[in-house]
Design a protein around this motif. Structure first.
Motif, PDB file in Angstrom:
ATOM      1  N   VAL A  28       0.872  -1.176   0.000  1.00  0.00           N
ATOM      2  CA  VAL A  28       0.000   0.000   0.000  1.00  0.00           C
ATOM      3  C   VAL A  28       0.906   1.222   0.000  1.00  0.00           C
ATOM      4  O   VAL A  28       1.765   1.364   0.877  1.00  0.00           O
ATOM      5  N   ILE A  29       0.728   2.097  -0.981  1.00  0.00           N
ATOM      6  CA  ILE A  29       1.581   3.272  -1.122  1.00  0.00           C
ATOM      7  C   ILE A  29       0.686   4.508  -1.101  1.00  0.00           C
ATOM      8  O   ILE A  29      -0.191   4.664  -1.945  1.00  0.00           O
ATOM      9  N   VAL A  30       0.888   5.372  -0.125  1.00  0.00           N
ATOM     10  CA  VAL A  30       0.095   6.590   0.020  1.00  0.00           C
ATOM     11  C   VAL A  30       1.000   7.793  -0.216  1.00  0.00           C
ATOM     12  O   VAL A  30       1.942   8.022   0.544  1.00  0.00           O
ATOM     13  N   GLY A  31       0.735   8.528  -1.286  1.00  0.00           N
ATOM     14  CA  GLY A  31       1.540   9.693  -1.595  1.00  0.00           C
ATOM     15  C   GLY A  31       3.015   9.389  -1.752  1.00  0.00           C
ATOM     16  O   GLY A  31       3.879  10.196  -1.395  1.00  0.00           O
ATOM     17  N   GLY A  32       3.336   8.214  -2.266  1.00  0.00           N
ATOM     18  CA  GLY A  32       4.716   7.818  -2.471  1.00  0.00           C
ATOM     19  C   GLY A  32       5.357   7.114  -1.294  1.00  0.00           C
ATOM     20  O   GLY A  32       6.501   6.648  -1.396  1.00  0.00           O
ATOM     21  N   THR A  33       4.654   7.010  -0.162  1.00  0.00           N
ATOM     22  CA  THR A  33       5.186   6.350   1.035  1.00  0.00           C
ATOM     23  C   THR A  33       4.659   4.923   1.133  1.00  0.00           C
ATOM     24  O   THR A  33       3.440   4.706   1.124  1.00  0.00           O
ATOM     25  N   TYR A  34       5.558   3.956   1.244  1.00  0.00           N
ATOM     26  CA  TYR A  34       5.169   2.561   1.415  1.00  0.00           C
ATOM     27  C   TYR A  34       4.785   2.346   2.880  1.00  0.00           C
ATOM     28  O   TYR A  34       5.620   2.512   3.783  1.00  0.00           O
ATOM     29  N   LEU A  35       3.541   1.961   3.123  1.00  0.00           N
ATOM     30  CA  LEU A  35       3.088   1.796   4.500  1.00  0.00           C
ATOM     31  C   LEU A  35       3.857   0.693   5.220  1.00  0.00           C
ATOM     32  O   LEU A  35       4.014   0.741   6.441  1.00  0.00           O
ATOM     33  N   SER A  36       4.360  -0.285   4.478  1.00  0.00           N
ATOM     34  CA  SER A  36       5.089  -1.393   5.097  1.00  0.00           C
ATOM     35  C   SER A  36       6.407  -0.931   5.716  1.00  0.00           C
ATOM     36  O   SER A  36       6.994  -1.647   6.532  1.00  0.00           O
ATOM     37  N   THR A  37       6.877   0.279   5.355  1.00  0.00           N
ATOM     38  CA  THR A  37       8.135   0.786   5.900  1.00  0.00           C
ATOM     39  C   THR A  37       7.929   1.588   7.180  1.00  0.00           C
ATOM     40  O   THR A  37       8.918   1.997   7.813  1.00  0.00           O
ATOM     41  N   LEU A  38       6.687   1.821   7.561  1.00  0.00           N
ATOM     42  CA  LEU A  38       6.398   2.691   8.698  1.00  0.00           C
ATOM     43  C   LEU A  38       6.202   1.895   9.978  1.00  0.00           C
ATOM     44  O   LEU A  38       5.547   0.845   9.980  1.00  0.00           O
ATOM     45  N   ALA A  39       6.757   2.409  11.071  1.00  0.00           N
ATOM     46  CA  ALA A  39       6.475   1.860  12.389  1.00  0.00           C
ATOM     47  C   ALA A  39       5.092   2.340  12.829  1.00  0.00           C
ATOM     48  O   ALA A  39       4.449   3.147  12.145  1.00  0.00           O
ATOM     49  N   VAL A  40       4.621   1.867  13.971  1.00  0.00           N
ATOM     50  CA  VAL A  40       3.271   2.191  14.434  1.00  0.00           C
ATOM     51  C   VAL A  40       3.064   3.699  14.536  1.00  0.00           C
ATOM     52  O   VAL A  40       2.042   4.233  14.078  1.00  0.00           O
ATOM     53  N   HIS A  41       4.027   4.404  15.108  1.00  0.00           N
ATOM     54  CA  HIS A  41       3.890   5.856  15.272  1.00  0.00           C
ATOM     55  C   HIS A  41       3.834   6.550  13.918  1.00  0.00           C
ATOM     56  O   HIS A  41       3.002   7.449  13.699  1.00  0.00           O
ATOM     57  N   GLY A  42       4.691   6.148  12.999  1.00  0.00           N
ATOM     58  CA  GLY A  42       4.716   6.766  11.681  1.00  0.00           C
ATOM     59  C   GLY A  42       3.435   6.519  10.906  1.00  0.00           C
ATOM     60  O   GLY A  42       2.946   7.401  10.198  1.00  0.00           O
ATOM     61  N   LEU A  43       2.880   5.319  11.050  1.00  0.00           N
ATOM     62  CA  LEU A  43       1.629   4.995  10.371  1.00  0.00           C
ATOM     63  C   LEU A  43       0.482   5.830  10.933  1.00  0.00           C
ATOM     64  O   LEU A  43      -0.347   6.357  10.177  1.00  0.00           O
ATOM     65  N   ALA A  44       0.436   5.984  12.256  1.00  0.00           N
ATOM     66  CA  ALA A  44      -0.610   6.803  12.867  1.00  0.00           C
ATOM     67  C   ALA A  44      -0.494   8.253  12.420  1.00  0.00           C
ATOM     68  O   ALA A  44      -1.495   8.919  12.143  1.00  0.00           O
ATOM     69  N   GLN A  45       0.727   8.744  12.320  1.00  0.00           N
ATOM     70  CA  GLN A  45       0.955  10.112  11.875  1.00  0.00           C
ATOM     71  C   GLN A  45       0.494  10.299  10.437  1.00  0.00           C
ATOM     72  O   GLN A  45      -0.150  11.302  10.104  1.00  0.00           O
ATOM     73  N   LEU A  46       0.814   9.350   9.570  1.00  0.00           N
ATOM     74  CA  LEU A  46       0.382   9.450   8.175  1.00  0.00           C
ATOM     75  C   LEU A  46      -1.135   9.461   8.072  1.00  0.00           C
ATOM     76  O   LEU A  46      -1.712  10.221   7.287  1.00  0.00           O
ATOM     77  N   ARG A  47      -1.804   8.608   8.861  1.00  0.00           N
ATOM     78  CA  ARG A  47      -3.274   8.588   8.818  1.00  0.00           C
ATOM     79  C   ARG A  47      -3.847   9.928   9.254  1.00  0.00           C
ATOM     80  O   ARG A  47      -4.811  10.426   8.665  1.00  0.00           O
ATOM     81  N   ARG A  48      -3.268  10.522  10.312  1.00  0.00           N
ATOM     82  CA  ARG A  48      -3.783  11.801  10.800  1.00  0.00           C
ATOM     83  C   ARG A  48      -3.607  12.905   9.769  1.00  0.00           C
ATOM     84  O   ARG A  48      -4.459  13.777   9.623  1.00  0.00           O
ATOM     85  N   ARG A  49      -2.493  12.872   9.032  1.00  0.00           N
ATOM     86  CA  ARG A  49      -2.153  13.981   8.164  1.00  0.00           C
ATOM     87  C   ARG A  49      -2.620  13.824   6.726  1.00  0.00           C
ATOM     88  O   ARG A  49      -2.849  14.818   6.033  1.00  0.00           O
TER      89      ARG A  49
END
Length: 242
Positions: free
Chosen positions: A66-87
């Motif tokens: 899953v790639i959102v705005g060029g960011t691969y979600l599989s590369t994100l830790a829990v905090h980073g994923l939550a931040q991406l969802r918020r923003r």
């Protein structure tokens, strides 16, 4: 070409193991670009809601990216994923999911405040979002004092507030009468035309006709996709598949 707001590559989702396993999605490839609303249709159990939760990073797929705005979600830790969802991501659900003890404005600004925005800046952005759905005059009203359609418009404002450009809507008109549902779809379409992108899960062909493209799911696979030339063509296509 600009980077897609959302890209699903080879998405598969399997629940359970062995003989008891159930395949919800298999080999899903899908892109959503700025200014594009994609409707996802299919029978109950076809994988529509699973696709949406995976696209929003709420569920981790068994396989695929899953790639959102060029960011691969599989590369994100829990905090980073939550931040991406918020923003970056805005969710709109059938049951609104508003906090009853908060005003309309407070519901809209909540994700911004959780992300560290100062009160004045968050309130200004919240008023802008409510104004975009023609509800700034009800900013101080609590959800119980709003009609169903007004509550859903508050939910749309919450989904688009700040810099969020990808809207994921799961049957957002299912609890509304037809007139109010059309109004909500008009508000959603307006935001897409302003540069956001979105996925709309719906069973209603009339609401799917607001989309630029319809993707049809059956047994966890995409069986067809139709682009909009006219609403009538989309309505005809959905009638063939459902």
């Amino acid at each position: 070409m600009s980077t897609p707001l959302l890209c699903l590559e080879g998405i598969a989702m399997q629940y359970g193991k062995g003989e008891a396993s159930v395949t919800a999605l298999s080999g899903i490839d899908l892109e959503v670009n700025a200014g594009e609303l994609v409707a996802v249709m299919g029978a109950s159990g076809s994988g529509k809601s699973t696709l949406l939760t995976i696209a929003g990073g709420l569920t981790t797929p068994t396989a695929g990216e899953v790639i959102v705005g060029g960011t691969y979600l599989s590369t994100l830790a829990v905090h980073g994923l939550a931040q991406l969802r918020r923003r970056s991501l805005g969710f709109v659900f059938q049951d609104f999911n508003l906090v009853p003890s908060l005003t309309a404005l407070e519901n809209v600004t909540l994700p911004l405040e959780l992300d560290g925005w100062r009160g004045t800046k968050a309130r200004s952005a919240g008023h802008d979002a409510l104004r975009s759905v023609e509800l700034d005059d009800r900013a101080d009203a609590f959800p119980d004092d709003l009609s169903g359609g007004q509550q859903q418009r508050v939910a749309i404002a919450r989904a688009i507030v700040g810099q969020r450009r990808l809207i994921l809507a799961d049957e957002p008109t299912g609890a509304l009468d037809s007139t109010t549902g059309e109004l909500v779809m008009r508000m959603l379409r307006r935001r897409i035309d302003a540069g956001a992108g979105g996925i709309l899960v719906t069973h209603d062909s009339r609401h799917a006709a607001w989309a630029d493209r319809i993707v049809f799911l059956r047994d966890g696979r995409i069986t067809d996709a139709v682009r909009r030339d006219t609403p009538e063509q989309l309505l005809a296509a959905s009638g063939r598949h459902l």
